[in-house]
Design a protein around this motif. Sequence first.
Motif, short mmCIF file in Angstrom:
data_model
loop_
_atom_site.label_atom_id
_atom_site.label_comp_id
_atom_site.label_asym_id
_atom_site.label_seq_id
_atom_site.Cartn_x
_atom_site.Cartn_y
_atom_site.Cartn_z
N LEU A 320 0.83 -1.20 0.00
CA LEU A 320 0.00 0.00 0.00
C LEU A 320 0.86 1.25 0.00
O LEU A 320 1.94 1.28 0.61
N ASP A 321 0.33 2.30 -0.67
CA ASP A 321 0.95 3.62 -0.59
C ASP A 321 0.30 4.33 0.58
O ASP A 321 -0.90 4.65 0.56
N GLU A 327 -4.80 9.95 3.77
CA GLU A 327 -5.61 11.10 3.35
C GLU A 327 -7.07 10.70 3.16
O GLU A 327 -7.99 11.41 3.60
N GLU A 328 -7.31 9.54 2.54
CA GLU A 328 -8.67 9.08 2.29
C GLU A 328 -9.36 8.70 3.60
O GLU A 328 -10.54 9.00 3.80
N PRO A 352 6.45 9.02 -1.84
CA PRO A 352 5.64 7.84 -1.53
C PRO A 352 6.31 6.98 -0.43
O PRO A 352 7.53 6.82 -0.41
N LEU A 353 5.49 6.46 0.46
CA LEU A 353 5.96 5.57 1.53
C LEU A 353 5.11 4.31 1.47
O LEU A 353 3.90 4.35 1.71
N LEU A 355 3.91 0.62 2.57
CA LEU A 355 3.83 -0.29 3.72
C LEU A 355 3.03 -1.51 3.33
O LEU A 355 2.38 -1.54 2.27
N ARG A 356 3.08 -2.53 4.17
CA ARG A 356 2.37 -3.77 3.89
C ARG A 356 1.30 -3.99 4.95
O ARG A 356 1.58 -3.96 6.15
N GLY A 357 0.05 -4.18 4.50
CA GLY A 357 -1.04 -4.38 5.44
C GLY A 357 -2.37 -4.49 4.74
O GLY A 357 -2.46 -4.57 3.51
N ASP A 358 -3.44 -4.46 5.52
CA ASP A 358 -4.81 -4.56 5.02
C ASP A 358 -5.44 -3.16 5.10
O ASP A 358 -5.57 -2.61 6.20
N PRO A 359 -5.80 -2.56 3.98
CA PRO A 359 -6.33 -1.18 4.02
C PRO A 359 -7.58 -1.06 4.88
O PRO A 359 -7.76 -0.07 5.59
#
Length: 471
Positions: A320-321, A327-328, A352-353, A355-359
Motif C-alpha cells: 500500500l501507498d 488522506e482518504e 511515496p511511503l 507499507l504492507r497491510g490490510d487497508p
Amino acid sequence: MGHLKLPGNKQRTSILSYWTVRYLLIISVGLLVTALLTFWWIQQEAMNNRMQTTALLAQEIADRSVSPDGIVKISPGLQKLVEDRKRFFKVTVEMCVIITGPEGELLFSEPKLTDEEMRHKLNDSLTDARSPEFKAASAAIQGDGEALGQVIVLQSKRSLQHIPQEEITFFSIIIISLIVLSWLTIYLLSVKLAKPVQKVAAAAAQISSGQYNIVLDTNAKEREIHELLISFQEMAGKLQQFEQSRAVMLAGVSHELKTPVTSIKGLVHAVREGVVEGDEAAEFLDIALLEAGRLQHMVADLLDYNALTAGIVAVRHDKLDAVPLLEEIVYQWKLTQNGEVLDPLLHLPGKPLLLRGDPLRIQQIIVNLLNNSLQAAVPGTPLQLTVSLTEAPHGNAVITVTDNGPGITPENCEKVFEAFFRGSDKQSTLRGLGLGLTFSRLLAEAMGGSLALDSRPEPGCTFILTLPHAL
C-alpha cells in the motif's frame, strides 16, 4: 495424598516407589555382575602371580641342588626350605616338590611319593592342560653346561585360585555398602523430588475445583524446583485474576447490553400503548433506533473481538501507498462528523511511503483512534487532532494519532489495551464494551505490526501504530 482412580486406568505408583525399587534392582544386578567379574579377574591374576612365584621357587631349588663338583646333590636343608615355602604360600599338601635325575628317575619328593605316584602326577599336570587338579612349574638342574635333572613344583588349581576369606568378606561388605548407599541416595532424591510434585499436584486439584487462592512454599534450594513452584503460583494468581476479570467482564457486558435493550423496550412500549403520540412518538422511535444502533455496534465489537482472538479473521498483507491511504481515511472520517470538529492536521512525507497491510483493517484502527480522541475531548476546548506518517530506521512505517485532550492517567496506561477496560470518566459518560483499543492492537499484530501508547508525560494522548515497510 491418595491415588486418583479413573475407570479403565490402572493403579499408578508413586515416584518414590517407582524409582527406588527400579534403581535398587539395577544397582544390585550391576554391582553383583561387577563383583563376579572382579572375583574371576582376581582369581586369574592370583593364579598367574602364584605360578610365577612357583617358577622362582623351582629355580631356587634347582640352583641349590647342584654341588660345587657339578653333580646333583640333595641338600639336607631342602625339606626345611620346602616347608618354609609352604607356610609362606599358606598351603599344606597342595604343594608338591619333585626332583628327578637325567633319566627321569625320582631323586627327591616332598611329600614322599613312590615312582608310580610321581609319574601319575606328572602325566596329569604336564600332558593334560585341562586337568582340574594340578599345575606345574619346572626348572632344569644345570651343571657344567649340561642338564643334570629337573625340579618340578606342583600346585593344585584350587590353591592357586584361592582367595582368602578375609578378602571375600571385605569385598562383600564393600558391595553391600555400595548397594545400600546407592539406594539411600536415590531414595532421598526421590523424596526430595516427590514432595514439590505432590504439592503442585494438590494445588492443581484445588485449581480444578475452582479454588485459585494457592499458597506454596517456594523456598526450595534447587533452582529448577524453585522456578516450578514460583511459576505455578504465578499461574494460579493469573488464573484468579482472569476469573475475576471474567466475572467483572460478564457483569459489565450484561449491563451494557441490558441498558439499550431495556431502553428500546420502554420506548417502543410507550408508543404502542399510546402513552406518547404524534411528534413525541416519532421522537421516541428515533431514540429507540439510536439505541438499537448502539446495541448493534456493541454486538459487532464483541463478535469481531472473539473472531480475531480465535484466529478466524482474514487479514490481508497488500502493498500500500500510505500517503493517499491516510488522506482518504481522514477525509471519510471527517465527513461522518457533520462539520462538528476541526480538520485533523496531516503530517505526511513528500515522497511515496510503501507499507504492507490490510487497508480496511488500517482504516478500522485509525478511525477507532480518532473516535477515542473525539470522545475524550474537553468540553469548551476546541479539539485538535494530528495524524503523522514517518519512516522508522528499522524498515517500519510509523503512524501517530495525537490529540490535545486530558490524556490518560499513569495508572491506566498499562490497562488501556486490556479487553473490556474503560476509564472511570468513560464509564460514567459513555456506553461501550471497552474493546476498541484491544481489537485495534490485535489487528496491528495480525498485520505484523504493533500499537502502543506514547508514555511521554505531555498534554493530550498519542498512539503509535507501527506497520512493516514494503520493500
